[in-house]
Design a protein around this motif. Sequence first.
Motif: not given
Length: 227
Positions: A53-56, A79-91, A100-108
């Motif tokens: 989500l956070m890109l230049p 998305t950043a951990l705890g940034e619910e607004t960003d997650r909702v906007m993405g959806l 959410t970051k930090p994430f498990s690469p295996r889960e991703l």
Amino acid sequence: MARVLVVDDDRTVREVVVSYLRAHEHEVVEVGDGEAALRAMRETPADLVVLDLMLPGIDGIEVCRRLRLAGDTPVVMLTALGEETDRVMGLEVGADDYVTKPFSPRELALRVDSVLRRSSTPPAPRRLVDGDVVVEEAAHTAYRAGVPLALTGREFDLLRFLVAHPGTAYSRDDLLRHVWGWSIGDQSTVTVHVRRLREKVEKDPTHPERLVTVWGVGYRWEADGVG
């Protein structure tokens, strides 16, 4: 094997994600900003996009919005951990899944595989009809009063499931399991998709008659809009 585009401005994150996705036998292309992501999709479209989500420059929300306007390529957002607004906007702009970051690469990697399976599994050749709502599973299209509905892949899956099971109340956990294929997950994902779907199938989304809320339980599809 699928072609996956990884978009993240953090080189270390890209390296880890690319490594795990390649271990899952995917062809992976990586870029570091939104403009490069859109250019890559124009030149050689990917089967799925892993999008931070956070890109230049052009941020992930805008990249996802433009991808949705151009087609239905699945998008898994970071998305950043705890940034619910960003997650909702993405959806809201049509992301199919998020991690959410930090994430498990295996889960991703497993989430990517899950989204790809759902998007590539040939649908059963059924035609679901409920009043003026028609769902064409084989064509992966839906209509209301003869007008095509602009649905994301997740919205289509949710509508298809509900229309196929009218009169049954499902909790958000039930819908996460049946529609998303998740055994655990953020229930707000379902809430956002229900709200978006209501905007497309209800005459008055603020007073739904078809996709109704069952207080204390979840949601139910009312056949023929009787509620």
